[in-house]
Design an enzyme around this catalytic site. Structure first.
Site, mmCIF file in Angstrom:
data_model
loop_
_atom_site.group_PDB
_atom_site.id
_atom_site.type_symbol
_atom_site.label_atom_id
_atom_site.label_comp_id
_atom_site.label_asym_id
_atom_site.label_seq_id
_atom_site.Cartn_x
_atom_site.Cartn_y
_atom_site.Cartn_z
ATOM 1 N N TYR A 191 98.809 7.164 38.643
ATOM 2 C CA TYR A 191 97.097 6.724 38.510
ATOM 3 C C TYR A 191 96.903 7.169 37.045
ATOM 4 C CZ TYR A 191 96.335 6.800 43.522
ATOM 5 O OH TYR A 191 96.262 6.370 44.919
ATOM 6 N N SER A 222 102.221 -0.443 41.579
ATOM 7 C CA SER A 222 101.305 0.503 41.329
ATOM 8 C C SER A 222 101.012 1.425 42.274
ATOM 9 C CB SER A 222 99.906 -0.232 41.419
ATOM 10 O OG SER A 222 99.288 -0.575 42.702
ATOM 11 N N ASP A 223 100.705 2.830 41.928
ATOM 12 C CA ASP A 223 100.076 3.743 43.005
ATOM 13 C C ASP A 223 98.794 2.967 43.716
ATOM 14 O OD1 ASP A 223 99.691 5.702 44.721
ATOM 15 O OD2 ASP A 223 99.813 7.241 43.202
ATOM 16 N N TRP A 224 98.551 3.581 45.171
ATOM 17 C CA TRP A 224 97.611 2.736 45.715
ATOM 18 C C TRP A 224 96.046 2.644 44.836
ATOM 19 C CZ3 TRP A 224 102.002 1.869 47.262
ATOM 20 C CH2 TRP A 224 102.124 1.367 48.278
ATOM 21 N N ALA A 226 95.521 1.723 42.009
ATOM 22 C CA ALA A 226 95.956 2.239 40.598
ATOM 23 C C ALA A 226 95.900 1.039 39.521
ATOM 24 C CB ALA A 226 96.918 3.065 40.570
#
Length: 825
Positions: A191, A222-224, A226
């Site tokens: 993030y 990606s992170d969720w 992000a």
């Protein structure tokens, strides 16, 4: 599709729309297939300590990764990876979003429990084992969070300011080793920002380091939520935006293609996605969806029980442990974790587990002759505790789901559920849209004592509670923003009611969710007797006074250690410190079992006879704790971090949590024990510490050469003997001490370790091999790894402060490697 050339042909066959679709999720947990070409969708799941799937059906809750770190046992961690792969299959999952290989930089970090260690070398070895364990069984690993995602404060936006040397030697190091040795299928971009640029669109991180230096061929996701751009992120090297539906790709990516902002990058990332699909078998015929199943495997429970005890750390023992429970007639079992233990931390690591074995239950199994005096002693909840099946009798808890937010028409399903805490991440049930539905829960509640009770409820959406048909709590009309449900839920609304002992009350909760575009749904409610801290402690003291032994189960919980926030205090929450001091004063045989994923203040340490750090031990927590306390198995863990005397002693104290949107890693490479060594600070317990139930003697350190030349290896051996009265295991730790020079280095750094199991009187030779790469630091100016010539010291011990053997050798010629070469030789 078995070759790279076949993948290339498949990319050529894709339409532009199909390529674009592959570069973003189409739901919270899935990436779309291409039906025209027989390409099936791919499913991912959170999973550091259990693979929960998308519907949050029960799954095996394994010990938290910090406990895995405390085992110092890569082979055991690999076995956990094998079991998690089997869990993934029951949920139709192809990639597990784990392991977390960030560094425990601050003692207050909210996700410390989800990380292996403060040390990059220990983290790297366990990361390799975890990834290999998963992938040997055909399930992909996604190492995360790349990189320097080491705190939760402002985690979505904070800019980490760190020198390249520190980044290379500490925070990037586990990722580099895992990529070089285990080839994880995926890497998750973090993030946070690094030097002002979001990690998900950082060309140096995603392309220069990952692709060019380390030669990483896999998918970067990606992170969720992000992802922050369309063309910029794709050009930087972010292959996959998660979750779906896409916010930055989809139509926006098609438009960017038409404007010429991206071109070959789409084919490049689509090719990587298809290679992932190939590894996961998604290019072969088969079902698109596998029904998620909750399978409570006895062999997984046995492994959880074994691993948990192997990682528990005995921090103090004056001889009272191991306990012989046959000698006790009456035992006080006290504390918030005695009957309702926390099996793991909070956030994305949360698992709705199978049946949890509590300490009280396990104690009753092994000591049926004992009378157990039970007292909560202290309240540690932030939110009113949810009701569980054990609280409500044979009638249980019933959930009724409606396919609309108005409770109209026929219910879709009526289900028995284990508790009154609900969360859905993108999928509820077939026919129930997580953005637009309603639920009703019914419980028959019988208080055991008369008095005032507190009800509490919060939700992503609206929730209200009725008792015997009367509205008693309204978090429906005007819910206020709160920190629940990753910050998307309402603040908890509370109400007090007077209830009579033995009377049956019908408690009904109604929940409404009507939020298009928000696939996260959930609500929770609970009831608790409104006792004061003084009343709880007084009850615990009475139990302790009447017993021959007092076992106190204290610590943290998912409400205090979780994704989304850091801890705001070094102390145990609530009145637990006062509780332990009062119990210890009332009973001279007091033993504390601590549930935590990070260090906490222990002002009562010298007043209790033993302290067992049990971490978050998973669903077999009761059995594993009792096994360790009674010596059925040895509490064989060693600390994976330094345990400070004071928060003020910690390396990041003056610079955490940052200011003005930035956090400076001013301690540089002096992370963890390196800081304490360099500053001459005495920790409460050193890195690598753990006492066990026996003693070991180290002798006969031998180096096979006194001079290390280029291309050679140095073989180091010593003998370890069990000189105690019980069989046991030791973790032999090898550190390297560095010569002086113009570059400041820690006094020593961990480079090897080995766990050995020894019977009473048994001796064993332990052998390590190192080479020049183990002597290197990163030269920022030259952009090279450098192993200087000079005199180095081998230090072998049982922890970072207990060095038993040492010997010097000469490294006669400086060696250099380019940035990625050190890991690829």
């Amino acid at each position: 599709m078995e070759s790279r050339r076949d993948i290339d042909k498949l990319v050529e066959m894709l339409t532009i729309d199909e390529k674009v679709a592959l570069l973003a999720g189409d739901s919270m947990w899935t990436v779309p297939g291409v039906p025209r070409l027989g390409i099936r969708p791919l499913k991912v799941s959170d999973g550091p300590a259990g693979v929960r799937g998308s519907r949050i059906v029960p799954a095996a809750a394994f010990p938290a990764p910090v406990l895995l770190g405390a085992t110092w046992d890569p082979e055991l961690v690999k076995r956990v990876g094998h079991a998690l792969a089997e869990e993934a299959e029951t949920k139709g999952v192809h990639v597990v979003l784990a392991p977390t290989i960030n560094i425990q930089r601050t003692s207050l970090g909210g996700r410390n429990f989800e990380c292996f260690s403060e040390d990059p070398w220990l983290t790297a070895r366990l990361a390799v084992a975890y990834v290999r364990g998963l992938q040997e069984r055909g399930i992909g690993a996604c190492i995360k969070h790349y990189v320097a995602n080491d705190q939760e404060f402002e985690r979505m936006t904070i800019s980490v300011e760190v020198s390249e040397r520190t980044l290379r030697e500490v925070y990037l190091f586990p990722f580099a080793v895992a990529i070089a040795e285990a080839d994880p299928w995926c890497v998750m971009a973090a993030y946070n920002r690094l030097g002002g640029t979001y990690c998900s669109e950082h060309p140096w991180l995603l392309t220069t380091v990952l692709r060019e230096e380390l030669g990483y061929p896999g998918v970067v996701m990606s992170d969720w939520f992000a992802t922050h751009s369309t063309a910029q992120a794709l050009r930087a090297g972010l292959d996959l935006e998660m979750p779906g539906p896409p916010q930055w790709r989809g139509e926006k990516l098609r438009d960017a293609l038409q404007r010429g902002e991206v071109s070959e990058e789409v084919d490049r990332s689509a090719r990587r996605i298809l290679l992932l699909y190939e590894r996961a078998g998604r290019l072969d015929p088969g079902p698109n969806v596998v029904e998620e199943r909750a399978i409570d495997r006895p062999e997984h429970r046995a492994l959880i029980r074994e691993v948990a005890a192997s990682g528990m750390v005995l921090l103090r023992n004056d001889g009272i442990l191991p306990l012989d429970l046959t000698t006790y007639r009456r035992i006080a079992v006290i504390g918030p974790h005695a009957t309702r233990p926390a099996v793991g931390g909070g956030g994305s690591a949360f698992v709705r587990s199978h049946r949890v074995i509590s300490p009280v239950e396990a104690l009753r199994e092994v000591a049926p002759q004992c009378e157990f005096l039970i007292a909560e002693g202290a309240a540690i909840y932030k939110l009113i505790p949810q009701l569980e099946h054990s609280d409500v009798g044979v009638e249980g808890i019933t959930l009724v789901l409606y396919p609309n937010p108005e409770f109209a028409g026929e219910a879709v399903a009526t289900l028995p559920v284990p508790s009154t805490d609900f969360i859905w991440l993108g999928e509820v049930l077939p026919g129930v849209d997580a953005t637009n539905f309603a639920a009703r829960v019914r419980v028959l509640y019988r208080p055991t004592e008369s008095g005032l009770y507190v009800l509490g409820a919060s939700a992503v959406g609206q929730v209200r509670l009725f008792i015997d048909g009367e509205l008693v709590l309204d978090n429906w009309t005007a819910p206020q923003p709160g920190r629940t449900y990753f910050g998307f839920g309402s603040a908890e609304q509370r109400a007090e009611v007077a209830l009579e002992a033995g009377r049956t009350y019908e408690l009904v909760a109604e929940y409404r969710k009507a939020q298009p575009g928000m696939p996260l749904a959930g609500f929770r409610f609970g009831v608790v007797h409104a006792l004061t801290d003084a009343e709880r402690i007084a009850r615990a003291v009475r139990a302790a006074q009447e017993a021959e032994l007092a076992l106190v189960f204290a610590g943290l919980s998912p409400e205090w250690e979780s994704e989304g926030f850091d801890r705001d205090s070094f102390d145990l929450p609530g009145s637990q410190n006062s509780l332990i001091e009062a119990v210890a004063a009332a009973n001279p045989n007091t033993v504390v079992v601590l549930t935590a994923g990070s260090p906490v203040n222990l002002p009562w340490l010298d007043r209790v006879r033993a302290l067992l750090l049990a971490w978050y031990a998973g669903e077999e927590v009761g059995h594993s704790v009792v096994d360790a306390l009674t010596g059925v198995v040895e509490p064989a863990g060693r600390l994976p971090f330094t345990y400070p005397r004071r928060l003020e002693d910690t390396p990041a104290f003056l610079h955490y949590p940052g200011e003005f949107g930035r956090i400076a890693y001013c301690e540089g490479v002096f992370v963890g024990y390196r800081w304490y060594d360099a500053r001459g600070i005495e920790p409460l317990f050193p890195f690598g510490y753990g006492s066990g139930y026996t003693e070991f003697l180290y002798r006969d350190l031998v180096l096979d050469r006194s001079i290390l030349e280029p291309g050679e290896t140095l073989r180091i051996s010593c003998t370890v003997q069990n000189v105690g009265s019980r069989d046991g295991s030791e973790v032999v730790q090898l550190y390297i001490g560095f010569p002086g020079g113009s570059v400041r280095r820690p006094p020593k750094e961990l480079r090897r370790f080995q766990r050995v199991q020894l019977a009473v009187g048994e001796s064993r030779s332990v052998t390590f091999t190192i080479d020049s790469r183990d002597l290197a630091y990163f030269d920022e100016a030259a952009k090279l790894w450098v192993a200087p010539a000079g005199s180095y010291e081998v230090l072998v011990g049982s922890n970072a402060r207990d060095i038993h053997l040492r010997q010097r050798f000469e490294h006669i010629q400086e060696q250099q490697w380019k940035a990625g070469e050190r890991f690829l030789l």
